[in-house]
Write a protein that holds these residues in place. Sequence first.
Motif, PDB file in Angstrom:
ATOM      1  N   LYS A 127       2.923  -1.953  -3.754  1.00 42.62           N
ATOM      2  CA  LYS A 127       3.605  -0.806  -4.354  1.00 42.62           C
ATOM      3  C   LYS A 127       3.844  -1.031  -5.848  1.00 42.62           C
ATOM      4  CE  LYS A 127       5.978   0.747  -0.181  1.00 42.62           C
ATOM      5  NZ  LYS A 127       7.270   0.856   0.513  1.00 42.62           N
ATOM      6  N   ALA A 128       4.178  -2.251  -6.216  1.00 45.62           N
ATOM      7  CA  ALA A 128       4.369  -2.564  -7.635  1.00 45.62           C
ATOM      8  C   ALA A 128       3.058  -2.390  -8.390  1.00 45.62           C
ATOM      9  CB  ALA A 128       4.898  -3.995  -7.795  1.00 45.62           C
ATOM     10  N   GLN A 129       1.972  -2.872  -7.814  1.00 48.18           N
ATOM     11  CA  GLN A 129       0.669  -2.706  -8.468  1.00 48.18           C
ATOM     12  C   GLN A 129       0.316  -1.231  -8.620  1.00 48.18           C
ATOM     13  OE1 GLN A 129      -1.759  -4.386  -9.969  1.00 48.18           O
ATOM     14  NE2 GLN A 129      -0.795  -6.380  -9.864  1.00 48.18           N
ATOM     15  N   LEU A 130       0.701  -0.422  -7.650  1.00 44.12           N
ATOM     16  CA  LEU A 130       0.427   1.013  -7.728  1.00 44.12           C
ATOM     17  C   LEU A 130       1.130   1.627  -8.942  1.00 44.12           C
ATOM     18  CD1 LEU A 130      -1.041   3.384  -6.449  1.00 44.12           C
ATOM     19  CD2 LEU A 130       0.925   3.714  -4.942  1.00 44.12           C
ATOM     20  N   ARG A 131       2.319   1.140  -9.278  1.00 43.60           N
ATOM     21  CA  ARG A 131       3.018   1.624 -10.479  1.00 43.60           C
ATOM     22  C   ARG A 131       2.222   1.287 -11.739  1.00 43.60           C
ATOM     23  NH1 ARG A 131       7.874  -0.923 -11.310  1.00 43.60           N
ATOM     24  NH2 ARG A 131       7.572  -2.434  -9.667  1.00 43.60           N
ATOM     25  N   SER A 144     -10.012  -3.291  -0.070  1.00 43.22           N
ATOM     26  CA  SER A 144      -8.747  -3.750   0.530  1.00 43.22           C
ATOM     27  C   SER A 144      -7.553  -3.315  -0.305  1.00 43.22           C
ATOM     28  CB  SER A 144      -8.739  -5.273   0.663  1.00 43.22           C
ATOM     29  OG  SER A 144      -9.707  -5.701   1.567  1.00 43.22           O
ATOM     30  N   GLU A 145      -7.618  -3.570  -1.596  1.00 41.82           N
ATOM     31  CA  GLU A 145      -6.512  -3.226  -2.488  1.00 41.82           C
ATOM     32  C   GLU A 145      -6.283  -1.713  -2.522  1.00 41.82           C
ATOM     33  OE1 GLU A 145      -7.590  -7.137  -5.122  1.00 41.82           O
ATOM     34  OE2 GLU A 145      -8.405  -5.183  -5.692  1.00 41.82           O
ATOM     35  N   ALA A 146      -7.366  -0.960  -2.616  1.00 33.74           N
ATOM     36  CA  ALA A 146      -7.236   0.501  -2.646  1.00 33.74           C
ATOM     37  C   ALA A 146      -6.599   1.009  -1.357  1.00 33.74           C
ATOM     38  CB  ALA A 146      -8.598   1.153  -2.864  1.00 33.74           C
ATOM     39  N   GLY A 151      -2.003   3.285   1.487  1.00 35.50           N
ATOM     40  CA  GLY A 151      -1.531   3.397   2.859  1.00 35.50           C
ATOM     41  C   GLY A 151      -2.611   3.841   3.832  1.00 35.50           C
ATOM     42  N   LEU A 152      -3.861   3.521   3.533  1.00 38.76           N
ATOM     43  CA  LEU A 152      -4.981   3.866   4.406  1.00 38.76           C
ATOM     44  C   LEU A 152      -5.312   2.690   5.309  1.00 38.76           C
ATOM     45  CD1 LEU A 152      -7.275   5.530   1.702  1.00 38.76           C
ATOM     46  CD2 LEU A 152      -5.745   6.670   3.330  1.00 38.76           C
ATOM     47  N   ASP A 153      -5.878   2.981   6.457  1.00 34.55           N
ATOM     48  CA  ASP A 153      -6.289   1.941   7.392  1.00 34.55           C
ATOM     49  C   ASP A 153      -7.627   1.365   6.939  1.00 34.55           C
ATOM     50  OD1 ASP A 153      -6.804   0.281   9.543  1.00 34.55           O
ATOM     51  OD2 ASP A 153      -7.268   1.924  10.926  1.00 34.55           O
ATOM     52  N   TYR A 154      -7.589   0.154   6.415  1.00 30.98           N
ATOM     53  CA  TYR A 154      -8.784  -0.506   5.873  1.00 30.98           C
ATOM     54  C   TYR A 154      -9.930  -0.529   6.877  1.00 30.98           C
ATOM     55  CZ  TYR A 154     -11.778  -4.405   4.456  1.00 30.98           C
ATOM     56  OH  TYR A 154     -12.858  -5.190   4.137  1.00 30.98           O
ATOM     57  N   LYS A 155      -9.612  -0.839   8.118  1.00 28.51           N
ATOM     58  CA  LYS A 155     -10.662  -0.992   9.131  1.00 28.51           C
ATOM     59  C   LYS A 155     -11.332   0.336   9.490  1.00 28.51           C
ATOM     60  CE  LYS A 155      -8.727  -5.179  10.981  1.00 28.51           C
ATOM     61  NZ  LYS A 155      -7.950  -5.831  11.994  1.00 28.51           N
ATOM     62  N   ASP A 167     -12.473   9.869  -0.037  1.00 26.81           N
ATOM     63  CA  ASP A 167     -11.054   9.877   0.318  1.00 26.81           C
ATOM     64  C   ASP A 167     -10.291   8.749  -0.404  1.00 26.81           C
ATOM     65  OD1 ASP A 167     -11.370  12.079   1.947  1.00 26.81           O
ATOM     66  OD2 ASP A 167     -11.364  10.926   3.814  1.00 26.81           O
ATOM     67  N   VAL A 168     -10.959   7.621  -0.589  1.00 33.69           N
ATOM     68  CA  VAL A 168     -10.342   6.508  -1.306  1.00 33.69           C
ATOM     69  C   VAL A 168     -10.324   6.783  -2.813  1.00 33.69           C
ATOM     70  CG1 VAL A 168     -10.534   4.064  -1.897  1.00 33.69           C
ATOM     71  CG2 VAL A 168     -10.916   4.805   0.464  1.00 33.69           C
ATOM     72  N   LEU A 169     -11.437   7.323  -3.325  1.00 31.11           N
ATOM     73  CA  LEU A 169     -11.535   7.578  -4.772  1.00 31.11           C
ATOM     74  C   LEU A 169     -10.618   8.704  -5.240  1.00 31.11           C
ATOM     75  CD1 LEU A 169     -15.391   7.310  -5.280  1.00 31.11           C
ATOM     76  CD2 LEU A 169     -13.641   5.649  -5.960  1.00 31.11           C
ATOM     77  N   ASP A 170     -10.394   9.692  -4.399  1.00 29.99           N
ATOM     78  CA  ASP A 170      -9.559  10.826  -4.770  1.00 29.99           C
ATOM     79  C   ASP A 170      -8.623  11.167  -3.623  1.00 29.99           C
ATOM     80  OD1 ASP A 170      -8.442  12.968  -6.080  1.00 29.99           O
ATOM     81  OD2 ASP A 170     -10.163  14.301  -5.792  1.00 29.99           O
TER      82      ASP A 170
END
Length: 173
Positions: A127-131, A144-146, A151-155, A167-170
Amino acid sequence: MKDVLIIQDVSSFGKCSTTVALPIISASGVTGSILPTSLLSTHTGPEFPGFTFLDLFENMKATLNHWVDLGIQFDAVYTGYLGMIEHVDLLLEYIPKLLKENGEIFIDPAFADNGEYYHGFDEEYGKAQLRLVEIADYVFPNLSEASLMLGLDYKSIDPNNTKDVNDVLDPGV
């Protein structure tokens, strides 16, 4: 000549961190300056259990204050592995003071692989990195980081599926 500030750890052994970024930036004809966040005996991968970590927060703060007093500014700021939420908070305060007009911010969150946080990191760090990502001009997370920041399910993300990648990019964040 452009001046880039590289903000990340110095891993004494391993092919990562400032020891890789500085020569690449310098070889491209750009002046690289460094603000180390920590000194590690090795990088933090599972193949190096028991690594040492020396936090440089107080030195970072003193260096940043010194640069601000001198009016030192950069054309770009690049962050990689930071190591602590306190480092993120400090950079959120100082990056705007360090950038020249029209300067750019490049963020590599560097906190996870294979859907899991690196040793010592957790959801709060993500969350800090997201800021930090929110003030960036360019962001370079791995999948993984994205997924963790969003809050997406990586798997469930298929990197070969256009919809999943979009969906990850936008994400509409």
